[in-house]
Design a protein around this motif. Structure first.
Motif, PDB file in Angstrom:
ATOM      1  N   ALA A 197      -6.062   2.215   5.645  1.00 21.12           N
ATOM      2  CA  ALA A 197      -6.942   0.711   5.572  1.00 21.12           C
ATOM      3  C   ALA A 197      -7.611   1.478   4.444  1.00 21.12           C
ATOM      4  CB  ALA A 197      -7.719   1.246   6.755  1.00 21.12           C
ATOM      5  N   THR A 198      -7.560   0.343   3.364  1.00 23.29           N
ATOM      6  CA  THR A 198      -8.444  -0.072   2.544  1.00 23.29           C
ATOM      7  C   THR A 198      -9.649   0.057   1.329  1.00 23.29           C
ATOM      8  OG1 THR A 198      -8.496  -2.608   1.822  1.00 23.29           O
ATOM      9  CG2 THR A 198      -6.699  -0.921   1.208  1.00 23.29           C
ATOM     10  N   GLY A 199     -10.340  -0.007   3.092  1.00 23.96           N
ATOM     11  CA  GLY A 199     -11.824  -0.449   3.851  1.00 23.96           C
ATOM     12  C   GLY A 199     -12.220  -2.016   2.439  1.00 23.96           C
ATOM     13  N   THR A 200     -11.341  -2.944   2.320  1.00 25.72           N
ATOM     14  CA  THR A 200     -11.700  -3.806   2.021  1.00 25.72           C
ATOM     15  C   THR A 200     -12.220  -4.634   2.907  1.00 25.72           C
ATOM     16  OG1 THR A 200     -10.437  -3.531  -0.183  1.00 25.72           O
ATOM     17  CG2 THR A 200     -10.902  -6.140   1.019  1.00 25.72           C
ATOM     18  N   ARG A 201     -13.108  -6.000   2.933  1.00 26.09           N
ATOM     19  CA  ARG A 201     -13.468  -6.329   4.000  1.00 26.09           C
ATOM     20  C   ARG A 201     -13.104  -7.720   3.987  1.00 26.09           C
ATOM     21  NH1 ARG A 201     -19.490  -9.666   4.408  1.00 26.09           N
ATOM     22  NH2 ARG A 201     -19.320 -10.630   6.201  1.00 26.09           N
ATOM     23  N   LYS A 202     -11.808  -8.330   4.644  1.00 26.04           N
ATOM     24  CA  LYS A 202     -11.284  -9.642   4.428  1.00 26.04           C
ATOM     25  C   LYS A 202     -12.159 -10.638   5.517  1.00 26.04           C
ATOM     26  CE  LYS A 202      -6.758  -8.947   5.261  1.00 26.04           C
ATOM     27  NZ  LYS A 202      -5.930  -8.778   5.253  1.00 26.04           N
ATOM     28  N   ARG A 216       0.686  -1.566   0.039  1.00 25.80           N
ATOM     29  CA  ARG A 216      -0.081   0.068  -0.227  1.00 25.80           C
ATOM     30  C   ARG A 216       0.916   1.043  -0.011  1.00 25.80           C
ATOM     31  NH1 ARG A 216      -3.496  -3.543   3.831  1.00 25.80           N
ATOM     32  NH2 ARG A 216      -2.620  -1.932   5.023  1.00 25.80           N
ATOM     33  N   SER A 259      -4.044   4.375   8.590  1.00 27.32           N
ATOM     34  CA  SER A 259      -4.637   5.499   7.858  1.00 27.32           C
ATOM     35  C   SER A 259      -4.650   5.242   6.832  1.00 27.32           C
ATOM     36  CB  SER A 259      -3.033   6.330   7.715  1.00 27.32           C
ATOM     37  OG  SER A 259      -1.590   6.602   7.265  1.00 27.32           O
ATOM     38  N   GLY A 291     -14.798  -4.739  -3.085  1.00 25.31           N
ATOM     39  CA  GLY A 291     -14.569  -4.607  -1.284  1.00 25.31           C
ATOM     40  C   GLY A 291     -14.812  -5.918  -0.353  1.00 25.31           C
TER      41      GLY A 291
END
Length: 397
Positions: free
Chosen positions: A329-334, A24, A327, A359
């Motif tokens: 963080a991609t907002g993707t749910r893992k 990232r 800061s 996401g």
């Protein structure tokens, strides 16, 4: 044991979740650079020794990892007592860039704005925070002789750091021509000012007394004069156009809302610098986050015209240590879906369908014999852990 041996050699493994953070950080930096029009290139990890040696890269040339010739050529070199190596691992990205530009000059627009991010290798003594393999992230402008190159490189790098949440930085600037003028004023004409530069570069580490001791053979009066000049807060003593160019660069960076100051003690270790040099410092750490400068004419070593060249390199490893992972963080749910052995294959089609939604990072994982530890490990990597039946049957997918 193997991990300790790896560390002792100055190498390291990247263990999750650090790998995702590094990706990232790299993407964020390169996205900012792309917004400025810097084009991404790649060069080989191995270069001919003739490329790496004789490049005025200072101590780094002594730290090259050399690669032996192969087969019959190695046998011939052994028999003749000649150099056994013919290639080496690159120690920075600047020298390979000059070779790259010379080789592809007819295919490149001029001026050429280039981004280059890759690992480099130096046979240094391993110590905390210093590795023999590390990543550099460079931007360079080839073919622009004016200080517009210096200004844009500094602004782009400051913007890249800001995008990573690193603000409050200061650009320190000097010029190799001003350094030479300062040494000549203090000592008189010096055939090789490099030892004086090297000693002066240690001022913040060993203090004035340490620098004076290292340069004692020049005489105390001359050393005192050098240290007096090194305390100057503004550029002076060099050609008028050099002083004016330094003032222009500082003013342009300041006008963009950033902090910039002249530092008469800034040296930088590479001998190939020909003009302005600069580093970025941050109040939270005692080392620079990025550094670079002008190195006009390096392309001439490779048979091309002596082009204007200027570059800036971010210390990628240092930046990764400073960045707040949250800061970025991609907002993707893992989601990690725990499956029994017989479920793994049958759930793959359902998982493939679920991944088409935005996401979602979905990992099918065989349920371990110790599900508690497995869950803790996955949660440490940022996964929500659920069972297969729960995830696929109640609409959570």
């Amino acid at each position: 044991m193997a991990q300790k041996a790896q560390a002792a050699r100055g190498m390291r493994d990247v263990v999750p979740p650090s790998g995702a953070l590094r990706r990232r950080v790299a993407n964020q930096i390169l996205d900012v650079y792309a917004g400025y029009g810097f084009e991404l290139i790649e060069t080989p990890a191995l270069e001919d020794l003739s490329v790496l040696l004789g490049s005025q890269a200072g101590e780094n040339e002594k730290l090259v990892f050399k690669v032996l010739q192969r087969g019959a050529k190695l046998d011939e070199a052994l028999a003749a007592g000649r150099e056994l190596a013919d290639m080496g691992m690159r120690f920075d990205l600047t020298v390979p860039l000059a070779r790259f530009v010379a080789n592809h000059l007819n295919d490149l627009p001029m001026p050429f704005k280039v981004a280059h991010m890759a690992p480099v290798w130096r046979a240094e003594r391993p110590q905390k925070g210093r590795y023999r393999e590390f990543v550099q992230c460079d931007i360079d402008i080839v073919g622009e002789p004016g200080v517009a190159a210096e200004v844009e490189l500094c602004l782009a790098t400051l913007d890249a750091l800001s995008a990573l949440g690193i603000s409050g930085c200061t650009v320190r600037l000097n010029d190799r021509r001003l350094l030479r003028a300062m040494v000549d004023e203090a000592f008189g004409p010096v055939a090789d000012p490099a030892p004086v530069f090297i000693a002066l570069d240690k001022l913040d580490k060993v203090g004035a007394d340490g620098v004076a001791a290292e340069l004692a053979h020049y005489g105390p009066d001359k050393v005192s004069r050098l240290l007096e000049l090194a305390g100057s807060a503004s550029p002076r003593g060099g050609p008028d156009d050099v002083v004016a160019a330094m003032q222009t660069t500082i003013a342009a960076i300041s006008a963009a809302g950033h902090s910039a100051r002249f530092d008469a003690t800034l040296v930088r270790g590479m001998g190939y610098y020909t003009g302005q040099i600069f580093e970025i410092e941050h109040p939270s750490v005692g080392y620079s986050l990025a550094g670079g400068g002008r190195y006009d004419g390096m392309t001439a070593r490779f048979g091309a015209p002596a082009l204007p060249m200027c570059g800036f390199s971010i210390g990628f490893e240092r930046i990764c240590d400073l960045v707040d992972a949250a800061s970025l963080a991609t907002g993707t749910r893992k989601v990690a879906v725990l499956c029994n052995e017989d479920e793994l294959l049958q759930r793959m089609e359902q998982a493939r369908t679920a991944r088409t939604g935005p996401g979602l990072a979905l990992s099918l994982v065989r349920r371990a014999r110790n599900p508690r530890k497995q869950t803790e490990d996955l949660q440490r990597l940022g996964y929500e852990v659920v069972g297969a039946t729960e995830f696929f049957s109640d609409g959570r997918a």
